[in-house]
Design a protein around this motif. Structure first.
Motif, PDB file in Angstrom:
ATOM      1  N   UNK A 117       0.965  -1.364   0.095  1.00 44.74           N
ATOM      2  CA  UNK A 117      -0.229  -0.165  -0.276  1.00 44.74           C
ATOM      3  C   UNK A 117       0.738   1.070   0.316  1.00 44.74           C
ATOM      4  N   UNK A 118       2.136   1.055   1.002  1.00 45.14           N
ATOM      5  CA  UNK A 118       3.170   2.117   0.337  1.00 45.14           C
ATOM      6  C   UNK A 118       3.175   2.146  -0.478  1.00 45.14           C
ATOM      7  N   UNK A 119       4.195   1.130  -1.528  1.00 35.32           N
ATOM      8  CA  UNK A 119       4.420   1.303  -2.811  1.00 35.32           C
ATOM      9  C   UNK A 119       3.357   2.315  -3.270  1.00 35.32           C
ATOM     10  N   UNK A 120       1.971   1.996  -3.246  1.00 35.02           N
ATOM     11  CA  UNK A 120       0.985   2.867  -4.445  1.00 35.02           C
ATOM     12  C   UNK A 120       0.637   3.801  -3.605  1.00 35.02           C
ATOM     13  N   UNK A 122      -0.149   5.059  -1.105  1.00 37.81           N
ATOM     14  CA  UNK A 122      -0.938   5.400   0.512  1.00 37.81           C
ATOM     15  C   UNK A 122      -0.555   6.514   1.831  1.00 37.81           C
ATOM     16  N   UNK A 123      -0.736   6.399   2.306  1.00 36.33           N
ATOM     17  CA  UNK A 123       0.552   7.626   3.490  1.00 36.33           C
ATOM     18  C   UNK A 123       0.336   6.408   4.262  1.00 36.33           C
ATOM     19  N   UNK A 128      -0.940   1.078   7.467  1.00 34.82           N
ATOM     20  CA  UNK A 128      -1.078   0.751   8.655  1.00 34.82           C
ATOM     21  C   UNK A 128      -2.570  -0.039   9.436  1.00 34.82           C
ATOM     22  N   UNK A 129      -3.382   1.012   8.855  1.00 39.04           N
ATOM     23  CA  UNK A 129      -4.548   0.623   9.768  1.00 39.04           C
ATOM     24  C   UNK A 129      -5.169  -0.774   9.122  1.00 39.04           C
ATOM     25  N   UNK A 130      -5.507  -0.155   7.789  1.00 45.13           N
ATOM     26  CA  UNK A 130      -5.677  -1.097   6.490  1.00 45.13           C
ATOM     27  C   UNK A 130      -4.889  -2.893   6.700  1.00 45.13           C
ATOM     28  N   UNK A 131      -3.461  -3.010   7.144  1.00 44.61           N
ATOM     29  CA  UNK A 131      -2.460  -4.113   7.365  1.00 44.61           C
ATOM     30  C   UNK A 131      -2.948  -5.273   8.720  1.00 44.61           C
ATOM     31  N   UNK A 132      -3.389  -4.103   9.561  1.00 53.86           N
ATOM     32  CA  UNK A 132      -3.829  -4.584  11.208  1.00 53.86           C
ATOM     33  C   UNK A 132      -4.723  -5.805  10.476  1.00 53.86           C
ATOM     34  N   UNK A 161       0.112 -13.531   2.903  1.00 58.56           N
ATOM     35  CA  UNK A 161      -0.794 -13.526   3.225  1.00 58.56           C
ATOM     36  C   UNK A 161      -1.305 -12.493   3.323  1.00 58.56           C
ATOM     37  N   UNK A 162      -1.357 -12.021   3.181  1.00 63.78           N
ATOM     38  CA  UNK A 162      -2.282 -10.813   4.557  1.00 63.78           C
ATOM     39  C   UNK A 162      -1.437  -9.701   3.644  1.00 63.78           C
ATOM     40  N   UNK A 163      -0.159 -10.257   3.224  1.00 64.19           N
ATOM     41  CA  UNK A 163       0.105  -9.023   2.571  1.00 64.19           C
ATOM     42  C   UNK A 163      -0.090  -8.736   1.200  1.00 64.19           C
ATOM     43  N   UNK A 164       0.158 -10.271   0.747  1.00 63.97           N
ATOM     44  CA  UNK A 164      -0.966 -10.159  -0.807  1.00 63.97           C
ATOM     45  C   UNK A 164      -2.456  -9.981  -1.241  1.00 63.97           C
ATOM     46  N   UNK A 165      -2.864  -9.532  -0.160  1.00 69.24           N
ATOM     47  CA  UNK A 165      -4.256  -9.114   0.027  1.00 69.24           C
ATOM     48  C   UNK A 165      -4.823  -8.682   0.202  1.00 69.24           C
ATOM     49  N   UNK A 166      -4.011  -7.758   0.749  1.00 70.48           N
ATOM     50  CA  UNK A 166      -3.905  -6.144   1.421  1.00 70.48           C
ATOM     51  C   UNK A 166      -4.258  -5.302  -0.079  1.00 70.48           C
TER      52      UNK A 166
END
Ligand code: ADP
Ligand code: MG
Length: 250
Positions: A117-120, A122-123, A128-132, A161-166
């Motif tokens: 998300x950061x690479x895309x 996102x702030x 971080x909120x979405x990753x959590x 897997x979470x990283x792949x779905x975020x």
């Protein structure tokens, strides 16, 4: 951007070939693959080592260009995209899971998951909120701040897997996601991937030569020597112990 709908395959390959090298070093890794994979399904791509599984997955994911034939992902013909468009398409629509997890060792679980998300753009706080949220949906809420080195293999694969779905991709490709795990943990990960497919009508494609997990696929495509030799549909195993995944997102 086109989106997947159930009556359209998420992946369609027609006459796909892939050669590596030339002359005496020529390897014909794919020899004419026709394949359709569907949203809402966990598809397994199985076969002996060297039969072309990783090559096919890489072509499907737009990491490698095929030599001949057509590959359409979510209705988009990858051959018509420039390299730049392909990178963007991949970033938006495809999630990747690997055998060795490929987590960044100096970042915590939640930071690892936030990276796409950061690479895309996102702030940090929103990422971080979405990753959590995604990690919590996988029963990893108590390990958010852990470094990968402090997690078990199964926990590391959940983070991966979470990283792949975020970023909410509609296609998730996994190369041997259970082969670094023991059988029981492998089953938990496969059930999780099944939920990932069912939850949002995603197409989940798992390359594996791990026969212990074959029972979890909706569809099994068997490869030999660069070709699909059999496609089998089955009612997959459910298992008694649920692998958590309940995502509440906007
Ligand atoms: P699998 O994932 O099923 O083990 P691969 O797709 O990795 O199979 O490999 C298929 C064939 O292509 C093998 O013969 C392998 O040695 C060959 N191959 C894979 N990658 C390369 C490469 N970068 N250069 C040359 N040959 C390769
Ligand atoms: Mg491989």
């Amino acid at each position: 951007m086109p989106t997947a709908i159930s009556h359209q395959p998420a992946i369609r390959c027609r006459g796909v070939t892939k050669d590596y090298g030339t002359g005496n070093a020529l390897v014909r890794a794919l020899r004419g693959v026709d394949l359709e994979l569907w949203p809402g399904e966990l598809s397994l791509l199985v076969g002996p080592s060297g039969c072309g599984k990783t090559t096919l997955l890489s072509v499907i994911a737009g990491i490698l260009d095929q030599s001949e034939g057509d590959v359409a992902v979510l209705g988009t013909d990858l051959g018509r995209l420039s390299n730049r468009q392909k990178v963007r398409f991949r970033g938006r629509h495809i999630g990747f899971v690997f055998q060795q997890f490929n987590l960044l060792p100096a970042l915590s679980a939640v930071e690892n998951v936030s990276v796409p998300l950061v690479l895309q753009g996102y702030r940090k706080r929103a990422a971080m909120a979405r990753a959590e949220q995604v990690l919590k949906s996988m029963g990893m809420g108590d390990r958010l701040a852990s470094l990968p080195g402090k997690l078990s293999g199964g926990q590391q694969q959940r983070v991966a897997i979470a990283r792949a779905l975020v970023h909410e991709p509609q296609v998730v490709v996994c190369d041997e996601p259970t082969s670094a795990l023991d059988a029981k943990t492998g089953h938990v990960i496969m059930r999780l991937l099944r939920n990932v497919a069912m939850e949002r009508e995603r197409a989940v494609i798992v390359v594996t030569h791990d026969a212990r997990v074959f029972e979890f696929g909706d569809r099994i495509a068997r490869m030999e020597d660069g070709q699909i030799v059999e496609i089998q549909q089955q009612t997959p195993a459910r298992g008694d112990e649920p692998a958590t995944l309940t995502m509440k997102t906007a």
